[in-house]
Design a protein around this motif. Structure first.
Motif, PDB file in Angstrom:
ATOM      1  N   ILE A 159      45.157  44.542  47.938  1.00  0.00           N
ATOM      2  CA  ILE A 159      45.862  45.559  48.222  1.00  0.00           C
ATOM      3  C   ILE A 159      46.333  46.899  47.239  1.00  0.00           C
ATOM      4  CG2 ILE A 159      48.061  46.573  49.107  1.00  0.00           C
ATOM      5  CD1 ILE A 159      48.052  44.080  51.177  1.00  0.00           C
ATOM      6  N   SER A 160      46.732  46.138  46.023  1.00  0.00           N
ATOM      7  CA  SER A 160      46.885  46.935  44.914  1.00  0.00           C
ATOM      8  C   SER A 160      45.711  47.597  44.355  1.00  0.00           C
ATOM      9  CB  SER A 160      47.460  46.148  43.764  1.00  0.00           C
ATOM     10  OG  SER A 160      46.843  45.275  43.371  1.00  0.00           O
ATOM     11  N   GLU A 161      44.591  46.727  44.293  1.00  0.00           N
ATOM     12  CA  GLU A 161      43.294  47.496  43.767  1.00  0.00           C
ATOM     13  C   GLU A 161      42.715  48.371  44.717  1.00  0.00           C
ATOM     14  OE1 GLU A 161      40.641  44.393  42.728  1.00  0.00           O
ATOM     15  OE2 GLU A 161      41.932  43.391  40.914  1.00  0.00           O
ATOM     16  N   TYR A 162      43.047  48.111  46.035  1.00  0.00           N
ATOM     17  CA  TYR A 162      42.359  49.146  47.044  1.00  0.00           C
ATOM     18  C   TYR A 162      43.462  50.456  46.966  1.00  0.00           C
ATOM     19  CZ  TYR A 162      39.629  45.197  49.094  1.00  0.00           C
ATOM     20  OH  TYR A 162      38.765  44.361  49.376  1.00  0.00           O
ATOM     21  N   VAL A 163      44.537  50.301  46.941  1.00  0.00           N
ATOM     22  CA  VAL A 163      45.319  51.651  46.737  1.00  0.00           C
ATOM     23  C   VAL A 163      45.004  52.403  45.248  1.00  0.00           C
ATOM     24  CG1 VAL A 163      47.600  52.350  46.370  1.00  0.00           C
ATOM     25  CG2 VAL A 163      47.236  50.684  48.122  1.00  0.00           C
TER      26      VAL A 163
ATOM     27  N   LEU B 163      45.663  38.684  48.703  1.00  0.00           N
ATOM     28  CA  LEU B 163      46.152  39.702  49.375  1.00  0.00           C
ATOM     29  C   LEU B 163      46.849  40.669  48.632  1.00  0.00           C
ATOM     30  CD1 LEU B 163      45.958  40.903  52.348  1.00  0.00           C
ATOM     31  CD2 LEU B 163      48.276  39.942  52.835  1.00  0.00           C
ATOM     32  N   LEU B 164      47.869  40.244  47.901  1.00  0.00           N
ATOM     33  CA  LEU B 164      48.628  41.420  47.011  1.00  0.00           C
ATOM     34  C   LEU B 164      47.676  42.121  45.930  1.00  0.00           C
ATOM     35  CD1 LEU B 164      51.972  39.773  46.354  1.00  0.00           C
ATOM     36  CD2 LEU B 164      51.312  41.585  47.889  1.00  0.00           C
TER      37      LEU B 164
ATOM     38  N   THR C 214      35.909  48.110  55.203  1.00  0.00           N
ATOM     39  CA  THR C 214      34.910  48.420  54.708  1.00  0.00           C
ATOM     40  C   THR C 214      34.646  47.850  53.305  1.00  0.00           C
ATOM     41  OG1 THR C 214      34.159  50.316  55.954  1.00  0.00           O
ATOM     42  CG2 THR C 214      32.887  49.786  53.947  1.00  0.00           C
ATOM     43  N   VAL C 215      35.875  48.191  52.539  1.00  0.00           N
ATOM     44  CA  VAL C 215      35.684  47.544  50.948  1.00  0.00           C
ATOM     45  C   VAL C 215      35.870  46.032  51.265  1.00  0.00           C
ATOM     46  CG1 VAL C 215      36.973  47.729  48.938  1.00  0.00           C
ATOM     47  CG2 VAL C 215      36.650  49.531  50.350  1.00  0.00           C
ATOM     48  N   LYS C 216      36.604  45.510  52.238  1.00  0.00           N
ATOM     49  CA  LYS C 216      36.923  44.088  52.103  1.00  0.00           C
ATOM     50  C   LYS C 216      35.250  43.324  52.574  1.00  0.00           C
ATOM     51  CE  LYS C 216      38.742  40.225  53.352  1.00  0.00           C
ATOM     52  NZ  LYS C 216      37.829  38.860  52.792  1.00  0.00           N
ATOM     53  N   ARG C 217      34.729  44.075  53.486  1.00  0.00           N
ATOM     54  CA  ARG C 217      33.368  43.654  53.653  1.00  0.00           C
ATOM     55  C   ARG C 217      32.295  43.696  52.510  1.00  0.00           C
ATOM     56  NH1 ARG C 217      32.402  42.208  58.930  1.00  0.00           N
ATOM     57  NH2 ARG C 217      34.120  43.197  60.500  1.00  0.00           N
ATOM     58  N   MET C 218      32.659  44.606  51.814  1.00  0.00           N
ATOM     59  CA  MET C 218      31.760  44.825  50.788  1.00  0.00           C
ATOM     60  C   MET C 218      32.132  43.667  49.573  1.00  0.00           C
ATOM     61  SD  MET C 218      31.791  49.198  49.891  1.00  0.00           S
ATOM     62  CE  MET C 218      31.109  48.548  48.132  1.00  0.00           C
ATOM     63  N   GLU C 219      33.282  43.552  49.376  1.00  0.00           N
ATOM     64  CA  GLU C 219      33.778  42.472  48.170  1.00  0.00           C
ATOM     65  C   GLU C 219      33.346  41.061  49.039  1.00  0.00           C
ATOM     66  OE1 GLU C 219      37.790  40.338  46.472  1.00  0.00           O
ATOM     67  OE2 GLU C 219      38.203  42.168  47.836  1.00  0.00           O
ATOM     68  N   ASP C 220      33.396  40.957  50.175  1.00  0.00           N
ATOM     69  CA  ASP C 220      33.027  39.555  50.535  1.00  0.00           C
ATOM     70  C   ASP C 220      31.585  39.365  50.400  1.00  0.00           C
ATOM     71  OD1 ASP C 220      35.349  38.849  51.447  1.00  0.00           O
ATOM     72  OD2 ASP C 220      35.061  39.213  53.554  1.00  0.00           O
ATOM     73  N   SER C 221      30.675  40.490  50.556  1.00  0.00           N
ATOM     74  CA  SER C 221      29.130  40.523  50.281  1.00  0.00           C
ATOM     75  C   SER C 221      28.807  40.241  48.739  1.00  0.00           C
ATOM     76  CB  SER C 221      28.569  41.689  50.767  1.00  0.00           C
ATOM     77  OG  SER C 221      28.802  42.041  52.168  1.00  0.00           O
TER      78      SER C 221
END
Length: 172
Positions: free
Chosen positions: A26-30, A22-23, A2-9
């Motif tokens: 992942i670090s920001e999502y964690v 990618l790295l 969901t956060v990836k889709r939000m970022e893409d939007s």
């Protein structure tokens, strides 16, 4: 996901050609998963603290105290701050503070108004018969989800146009 889709939007709204690596993602999502619950706990704790102070210092006569008014606006302020933080952090580009705040305030106001309308809709559906109320709640939940995303993206679009007014010309 969901956060990836939000970022893409948000990257689409801000016309950013590529997403984060990618790295970094992942670090920001964690970090978001660790800091997010702490912020929610702090907001709940602050609300309970203010509420206990209002109740313990409440006058005998029912006059609105400053603390009670502050407590009434606290959720709206936190929603506005949350939208502002999302508009600052999520796009893979530099977003200035003033456009993010303008988008956050507009989205926060729209969120509060929509929330009150949604509450009225839910109250109205409880008056329906039991069979239809179940269907109405499902439809209302889908409408709330749609309205929430629309508000989030509209605030991002407003923040983009405040920061980049040259895109408001005809043909852009």
């Amino acid at each position: 996901g969901t956060v990836k889709r939000m970022e893409d939007s948000f990257n689409f709204v801000w016309r950013v050609p590529r997403a984060r690596g990618l790295l970094r993602r992942i670090s920001e999502y964690v970090a978001l998963l660790i800091i997010g619950p702490l912020v929610v706990a702090a907001v709940i704790g602050f609300s309970r603290l203010v509420m206990s102070r209002v109740v313990s210092y409440a006058p005998v006569e029912p006059t609105p105290a400053f603390s009670a008014v502050l407590l009434g606006f606290t959720p709206h302020v936190f929603v506005t701050l949350l939208f502002t933080a999302i508009y600052l952090i999520l796009p893979n580009t530099r977003v200035r503070l003033v456009p993010a705040v303008i988008g956050g305030v507009a989205a926060g106001v729209a969120w509060v108004i929509t929330g009150k309308l949604f509450t009225a809709l839910v109250i109205l559906t409880t008056r329906l018969t039991l069979v239809y109320a179940g269907f109405a709640i499902v439809v209302a939940l889908l409408l709330w989800t749609f309205a929430g995303w629309l508000i989030l993206l509209a605030g991002a679009q407003l923040a983009f146009y405040v920061q980049n007014p040259n895109y408001l010309r005809l043909g852009h």
